[in-house]
Structure formats: structure tokens, C-alpha cells
Design a protein around this motif. Sequence first.
Motif, PDB file in Angstrom:
ATOM      1  N   SER A  67      49.530  47.327  36.070  1.00  0.00           N
ATOM      2  CA  SER A  67      50.696  48.109  35.647  1.00  0.00           C
ATOM      3  C   SER A  67      50.394  49.040  34.470  1.00  0.00           C
ATOM      4  N   ASP A  68      49.345  48.738  33.700  1.00  0.00           N
ATOM      5  CA  ASP A  68      48.986  49.618  32.576  1.00  0.00           C
ATOM      6  C   ASP A  68      47.888  50.607  32.973  1.00  0.00           C
ATOM      7  N   ASN A  69      47.759  50.905  34.270  1.00  0.00           N
ATOM      8  CA  ASN A  69      46.822  51.886  34.845  1.00  0.00           C
ATOM      9  C   ASN A  69      45.362  51.473  34.761  1.00  0.00           C
ATOM     10  N   ARG A  70      45.063  50.227  34.420  1.00  0.00           N
ATOM     11  CA  ARG A  70      43.677  49.766  34.463  1.00  0.00           C
ATOM     12  C   ARG A  70      43.293  49.520  35.908  1.00  0.00           C
ATOM     13  N   LEU A  71      42.005  49.659  36.197  1.00  0.00           N
ATOM     14  CA  LEU A  71      41.483  49.414  37.533  1.00  0.00           C
ATOM     15  C   LEU A  71      40.408  48.342  37.467  1.00  0.00           C
TER      16      LEU A  71
END
Length: 141
Positions: A67-71
Amino acid sequence: MALRSMAGKKRRMMSDMNVVPYIDVMLVLVVILMVAAPFVNPSVVNLPRVSKASTAPQNPVEVVVYSDNRLAIKTKGQLQSVDMPSLIANVKGAQAGESATPVIISADKDARYEQVVNVMRRLQQADVQRVGLALQIERNR
């Protein structure tokens, strides 16, 4: 139809159509649509729930979108954090030269849809052939 009498001329049929009732009906429909329009919310998308799905492929490469745009990439049970520029190189490395290895995108339910679409677009541009989305299957209770 009414007959019109003119002074000194023959009587002839009047062929005018009365359109006032049609105009009244159209105005009523416009008012109804104007009143009902604010109650329609087109931005809400109700996604379907899945009760049955095919079996998951063996040894897939899983791309996790938080959800915090980490992959992250998950292969063979190991989770490795990556960023967007190195995503393709890591996926190709995890596939180990076998383009038939499926890639599954698992996104947190609070992840931005735009981020998931960006991951899919990058994978398609890199000619990754088998890309799918992970689903949570409902169990019959």
C-alpha cells in the motif's frame, strides 16, 4: 383534422400537427433526469468476488505491491525487495530464461490501482507472456 373555411375559397383539410403535448413530456423527462443525476455515483466499482478459480500455477514469480508503493518479488518462498526501475531485470532473472514461467501480481487491498497498472504495463512492455492477478478465494462456510 379540422376543416378550415376561408372567405370565398374551397374548404381544405388542415394538416398541422399539435406538438405541445410532446414538448411537455420531454420537459418532464429532462426534469426527472436532472433530479436523479446526483444520486448516480459512477466512480464506485463493485468488483466481483471469486468463489471458484483454476488451480495456481507451479513455481510462479510473484510481484507484491504494498500500500505504500513498495515492490517485492517472491520466488521459491524468498521475498526480495525491489524498486520499479529494477523490476523487469529481477523478474527476468527469476524466470531464469524460461518465458513460460507465470508472473502473478499480488497487491495489498489498500494499494493504489495506478501502481498495479504500472507494474502490469512494465511487464507487458518487457514481453512477459503470462501475467495474472492473485485472488483471494472465498471459502464456503
